[in-house]
Design an enzyme around this catalytic site. Structure first.
Site, PDB file in Angstrom:
ATOM      1  N   ILE A 222       1.923   4.245   3.440  1.00 52.02           N
ATOM      2  CA  ILE A 222       3.307   3.919   3.798  1.00 52.02           C
ATOM      3  C   ILE A 222       4.278   4.789   3.018  1.00 52.02           C
TER       4      ILE A 222
ATOM      5  N   ILE B  48       1.682   5.373 -12.789  1.00 52.70           N
ATOM      6  CA  ILE B  48       2.909   4.592 -13.035  1.00 52.70           C
ATOM      7  C   ILE B  48       2.806   3.750 -14.304  1.00 52.70           C
TER       8      ILE B  48
ATOM      9  N   THR C  12       4.700  -7.332  -0.005  1.00 57.80           N
ATOM     10  CA  THR C  12       3.943  -7.694   1.196  1.00 57.80           C
ATOM     11  C   THR C  12       4.190  -9.150   1.587  1.00 57.80           C
ATOM     12  N   ASP C  13       3.996  -9.451   2.870  1.00 59.70           N
ATOM     13  CA  ASP C  13       4.087 -10.849   3.321  1.00 59.70           C
ATOM     14  C   ASP C  13       2.927 -11.691   2.778  1.00 59.70           C
ATOM     15  N   GLU C  14       1.883 -11.023   2.278  1.00 59.96           N
ATOM     16  CA  GLU C  14       0.712 -11.786   1.801  1.00 59.96           C
ATOM     17  C   GLU C  14       1.013 -12.641   0.581  1.00 59.96           C
TER      18      GLU C  14
ATOM     19  N   TYR D  72      -5.712  -9.124  -4.666  1.00 56.61           N
ATOM     20  CA  TYR D  72      -4.636  -8.186  -4.278  1.00 56.61           C
ATOM     21  C   TYR D  72      -3.309  -8.912  -4.148  1.00 56.61           C
TER      22      TYR D  72
ATOM     23  N   THR E   6      -1.734 -10.253  -7.333  1.00 52.59           N
ATOM     24  CA  THR E   6      -1.088  -9.265  -8.217  1.00 52.59           C
ATOM     25  C   THR E   6       0.230  -8.784  -7.607  1.00 52.59           C
ATOM     26  N   LYS E   7       0.313  -8.714  -6.278  1.00 52.98           N
ATOM     27  CA  LYS E   7       1.599  -8.352  -5.670  1.00 52.98           C
ATOM     28  C   LYS E   7       2.618  -9.469  -5.923  1.00 52.98           C
TER      29      LYS E   7
ATOM     30  N   PRO F 171      -7.230   2.048  11.531  1.00 51.07           N
ATOM     31  CA  PRO F 171      -7.865   3.382  11.464  1.00 51.07           C
ATOM     32  C   PRO F 171      -9.383   3.316  11.388  1.00 51.07           C
TER      33      PRO F 171
ATOM     34  N   ASN G 117      -6.860 -10.276  15.663  1.00 50.30           N
ATOM     35  CA  ASN G 117      -7.683  -9.073  15.446  1.00 50.30           C
ATOM     36  C   ASN G 117      -8.506  -8.755  16.689  1.00 50.30           C
TER      37      ASN G 117
ATOM     38  N   HIS H 185     -10.458 -15.384   3.873  1.00 49.84           N
ATOM     39  CA  HIS H 185      -9.688 -14.623   4.876  1.00 49.84           C
ATOM     40  C   HIS H 185      -8.432 -15.365   5.343  1.00 49.84           C
TER      41      HIS H 185
HETATM   42  P1  NAD Z   1      -2.229   2.963  -0.035  1.00 51.93           P
HETATM   43  O1  NAD Z   1      -3.400   2.385  -0.720  1.00 51.93           O
HETATM   44  O2  NAD Z   1      -2.413   3.717   1.234  1.00 51.93           O
HETATM   45  O3  NAD Z   1      -1.446   3.929  -1.036  1.00 51.93           O
HETATM   46  C1  NAD Z   1      -1.221   3.595  -2.380  1.00 51.93           C
HETATM   47  C2  NAD Z   1      -0.772   4.848  -3.099  1.00 51.93           C
HETATM   48  O4  NAD Z   1      -0.510   4.494  -4.480  1.00 51.93           O
HETATM   49  C3  NAD Z   1      -1.840   5.950  -3.132  1.00 51.93           C
HETATM   50  O5  NAD Z   1      -1.248   7.202  -2.873  1.00 51.93           O
HETATM   51  C4  NAD Z   1      -2.375   5.891  -4.562  1.00 51.93           C
HETATM   52  O6  NAD Z   1      -2.864   7.147  -5.031  1.00 51.93           O
HETATM   53  C5  NAD Z   1      -1.128   5.443  -5.319  1.00 51.93           C
HETATM   54  N1  NAD Z   1      -1.449   4.790  -6.594  1.00 51.93           N
HETATM   55  C6  NAD Z   1      -2.357   3.809  -6.815  1.00 51.93           C
HETATM   56  N2  NAD Z   1      -2.374   3.473  -8.119  1.00 51.93           N
HETATM   57  C7  NAD Z   1      -1.435   4.261  -8.727  1.00 51.93           C
HETATM   58  C8  NAD Z   1      -0.966   4.364 -10.070  1.00 51.93           C
HETATM   59  N3  NAD Z   1      -1.466   3.610 -11.046  1.00 51.93           N
HETATM   60  N4  NAD Z   1       0.006   5.261 -10.339  1.00 51.93           N
HETATM   61  C9  NAD Z   1       0.520   6.052  -9.344  1.00 51.93           C
HETATM   62  N5  NAD Z   1       0.110   5.994  -8.079  1.00 51.93           N
HETATM   63  C10 NAD Z   1      -0.850   5.101  -7.768  1.00 51.93           C
HETATM   64  O7  NAD Z   1      -1.223   1.738   0.168  1.00 51.93           O
HETATM   65  P2  NAD Z   1      -0.191   1.439   1.349  1.00 51.93           P
HETATM   66  O8  NAD Z   1      -0.888   0.687   2.407  1.00 51.93           O
HETATM   67  O9  NAD Z   1       0.535   2.675   1.666  1.00 51.93           O
HETATM   68  O10 NAD Z   1       0.781   0.418   0.612  1.00 51.93           O
HETATM   69  C11 NAD Z   1       1.910   0.902  -0.117  1.00 51.93           C
HETATM   70  C12 NAD Z   1       2.718  -0.275  -0.614  1.00 51.93           C
HETATM   71  O11 NAD Z   1       3.148  -1.067   0.487  1.00 51.93           O
HETATM   72  C13 NAD Z   1       1.933  -1.220  -1.520  1.00 51.93           C
HETATM   73  O12 NAD Z   1       2.791  -1.660  -2.550  1.00 51.93           O
HETATM   74  C14 NAD Z   1       1.534  -2.376  -0.609  1.00 51.93           C
HETATM   75  O13 NAD Z   1       1.377  -3.560  -1.341  1.00 51.93           O
HETATM   76  C15 NAD Z   1       2.747  -2.420   0.293  1.00 51.93           C
HETATM   77  N6  NAD Z   1       2.520  -2.982   1.636  1.00 51.93           N
HETATM   78  C16 NAD Z   1       1.525  -2.478   2.431  1.00 51.93           C
HETATM   79  C17 NAD Z   1       1.387  -2.952   3.730  1.00 51.93           C
HETATM   80  C18 NAD Z   1       0.333  -2.402   4.665  1.00 51.93           C
HETATM   81  O14 NAD Z   1       0.217  -2.880   5.789  1.00 51.93           O
HETATM   82  N7  NAD Z   1      -0.442  -1.394   4.283  1.00 51.93           N
HETATM   83  C19 NAD Z   1       2.254  -3.947   4.201  1.00 51.93           C
HETATM   84  C20 NAD Z   1       3.255  -4.446   3.345  1.00 51.93           C
HETATM   85  C21 NAD Z   1       3.388  -3.940   2.077  1.00 51.93           C
HETATM   86  O1  DAU Z   2       0.217  -8.098   5.515  1.00 52.44           O
HETATM   87  C1  DAU Z   2       0.437  -6.957   4.737  1.00 52.44           C
HETATM   88  C2  DAU Z   2      -0.888  -6.460   4.194  1.00 52.44           C
HETATM   89  O2  DAU Z   2      -1.588  -5.882   5.284  1.00 52.44           O
HETATM   90  C3  DAU Z   2      -0.720  -5.457   3.061  1.00 52.44           C
HETATM   91  O3  DAU Z   2      -0.155  -6.120   1.966  1.00 52.44           O
HETATM   92  C4  DAU Z   2      -2.066  -4.849   2.655  1.00 52.44           C
HETATM   93  O4  DAU Z   2      -1.858  -3.834   1.689  1.00 52.44           O
HETATM   94  C5  DAU Z   2      -2.721  -4.269   3.885  1.00 52.44           C
HETATM   95  O5  DAU Z   2      -3.999  -3.756   3.560  1.00 52.44           O
HETATM   96  C6  DAU Z   2      -2.836  -5.318   4.971  1.00 52.44           C
HETATM   97  O6  DAU Z   2      -3.748  -6.359   4.568  1.00 52.44           O
HETATM   98  P1  DAU Z   2      -4.840  -6.958   5.581  1.00 52.44           P
HETATM   99  O7  DAU Z   2      -5.945  -7.535   4.778  1.00 52.44           O
HETATM  100  O8  DAU Z   2      -4.188  -7.808   6.598  1.00 52.44           O
HETATM  101  O9  DAU Z   2      -5.277  -5.575   6.312  1.00 52.44           O
HETATM  102  P2  DAU Z   2      -6.695  -4.975   6.741  1.00 52.44           P
HETATM  103  O10 DAU Z   2      -6.387  -3.705   7.477  1.00 52.44           O
HETATM  104  O11 DAU Z   2      -7.653  -4.895   5.624  1.00 52.44           O
HETATM  105  O12 DAU Z   2      -7.236  -6.046   7.786  1.00 52.44           O
HETATM  106  C7  DAU Z   2      -6.439  -6.490   8.885  1.00 52.44           C
HETATM  107  C8  DAU Z   2      -7.186  -7.629   9.559  1.00 52.44           C
HETATM  108  O13 DAU Z   2      -8.376  -7.111  10.192  1.00 52.44           O
HETATM  109  C9  DAU Z   2      -7.686  -8.689   8.598  1.00 52.44           C
HETATM  110  O14 DAU Z   2      -7.587  -9.955   9.224  1.00 52.44           O
HETATM  111  C10 DAU Z   2      -9.150  -8.339   8.357  1.00 52.44           C
HETATM  112  C11 DAU Z   2      -9.570  -7.736   9.680  1.00 52.44           C
HETATM  113  N1  DAU Z   2     -10.601  -6.677   9.649  1.00 52.44           N
HETATM  114  C12 DAU Z   2     -10.490  -5.667   8.741  1.00 52.44           C
HETATM  115  C13 DAU Z   2     -11.403  -4.627   8.735  1.00 52.44           C
HETATM  116  C14 DAU Z   2     -11.307  -3.510   7.728  1.00 52.44           C
HETATM  117  C15 DAU Z   2     -11.609  -6.678  10.623  1.00 52.44           C
HETATM  118  O15 DAU Z   2     -11.716  -7.589  11.472  1.00 52.44           O
HETATM  119  N2  DAU Z   2     -12.523  -5.648  10.624  1.00 52.44           N
HETATM  120  C16 DAU Z   2     -12.449  -4.617   9.728  1.00 52.44           C
HETATM  121  O16 DAU Z   2     -13.284  -3.690   9.799  1.00 52.44           O
END
Ligand code: NAD
Ligand code: DAU
Length: 332
Positions: free
Chosen positions: A13, A59, A121-123, A148, A151-152, A190, A247, A274
């Protein structure tokens, strides 16, 4: 506002946000990223060198952070350990980065009097029942389920305390599940897209009734820009685009977009603890700051994301085999 320090800007992101800022603003961006398994230099490689710098570092490194923060007008904090499944196997890095890392940034913005935006995150709110008509709002009580999300939640609490006790000019946003380019193949969408490209059946955890509220990463970036420009310090804003899907529905949509028969997926071991359902009410963001999502629909955004993974195999291929080997060990 000219200079942004974006932590985690080489992750999913964060890199989408940096691309979005280059396209839609005149900001100069310094990315601070540890380049863990989830961070990729290549995600920023196409951006102009006079607009974006990448500093490779942690960080939680107070000396480095105290060197970088004074040069920024705003710190936008994306860096995190972000994957629930990893946190169930090895929680320690989640504490180091999500808690100690956030603390280190907060101390620096406090010392240097900088505006800070915290990406969360909404989590942190836990989950909703599948038949609950409600959605999360800014008033919902925190109730995280996994290492996870706990800690958020802890890092959000630090931000609230640094605002109230020390007057740090901080805002927080809690967003739902993002999808789009540059997302690591460990994540749900992905993983399935790259499986389908490889001719492998998608993997659904358990029965797949769990619901996530999908938003395109560009819509998330636009919301974050609104908050850093117009958000009120001390406030929390929920970000969501009314994209609830189970899902199983997501996998069926992917199969359709790949012209494959319905039901052509495998059910694998479910995730312990879950969360059932996430759903965001983003009324505050929409009414107070005038944000609304612009990506047409989840289905069109998903089709564009599939095209991106098909066109960028060199980006994801190095992650794929190791990620799948770990999932196989876990029965997933
Ligand atoms: P990601 O895992 O793809 O990327 C995390 C990035 O942080 C990576 O580039 C990693 O190298 C860097 N990083 C990790 N530890 C570090 C450290 N100690 N110092 C510096 N850099 C460090 O994560 P993402 O999915 O892009 O999520 C980014 C943010 O958005 C997170 O805070 C996550 O909680 C939040 N978020 C994610 C989602 C989602 O759907 N993926 C939704 C809501 C909020
Ligand atoms: O809601 C925001 C969160 O969304 C972020 O805070 C997290 O950083 C981000 O990873 C994401 O968390 P989820 O656990 O929801 O995402 P994930 O992509 O891991 O999984 C999405 C849903 O799909 C979840 O219900 C688990 C399920 N899943 C996941 C994988 C990897 C499957 O059914 N099959 C799979 O192979």
């Amino acid at each position: 506002m000219q200079n942004l320090l974006v932590t985690g800007g080489a992750g999913f992101i964060g890199s989408n946000f940096v691309h979005y800022c280059v396209e839609h603003t005149g900001f100069h961006i310094t990315v601070l990223d540890k380049l863990t398994y989830a961070g990729h230099r290549e995600s920023l490689a196409s951006l102009p060198a006079d607009r974006v710098d990448l500093v490779h570092g942690d960080i939680a490194d107070a000396a480095l952070v105290n060197d970088l923060v004074p040069r920024a007008d705003v710190v936008v904090h994306y860096a995190a350990e972000s994957h629930n499944d990893n946190s169930l196997h090895d929680p320690r890095p989640f504490l180091d980065t999500n808690i100690v890392g956030t603390y280190t940034l907060l101390e620096a913005v406090r010392r240097h009097g900088k505006r800070y935006h915290h990406i969360s995150t909404d989590e942190v709110y836990g989950d909703l029942d599948l038949d609950d008509p409600g959605r999360f709002t800014e008033e919902t009580a925190y109730n995280p389920s996994s290492p996870y999300s706990s800690t958020k939640a802890g890092s959000d609490m630090l931000v609230r305390a640094w605002f109230r006790s020390f007057g740090v000019q901080a805002t927080i946003s809690n967003c739902s599940n993002n999808y789009g380019p540059f997302q690591h193949v460990e994540k749900f969408i992905p993983r399935q897209i790259t499986n389908l490209i490889d001719g492998v059946r998608p993997k659904l955890y358990g029965a797949g009734a769990n619901v996530r509220d999908w938003i395109h990463a560009d819509d998330h970036s636009a919301a974050v820009l609104k908050i850093i420009e117009k958000g009120r310090p001390g406030e929390t804003y929920l970000i969501g685009a009314d994209g609830e899907r189970s899902n199983q529905q997501v996998i069926e949509t992917l199969l359709e977009l790949f012209s494959l028969p319905a039901g052509a997926y495998d059910q694998v071991t479910d995730r312990p603890g879950h969360d059932l359902r996430y759903a965001i009410d983003s009324t505050k963001l929409r009414t107070e700051l005038g944000w609304r999502p612009v990506v047409d629909s989840f289905e069109t955004g998903l089709a564009a994301t599939i095209d991106w993974y098909k066109a960028n195999e060199t980006w994801w291929r190095p992650q794929k085999a190791g990620t799948e080997a770990r999932y196989v060990e876990q029965g997933q």
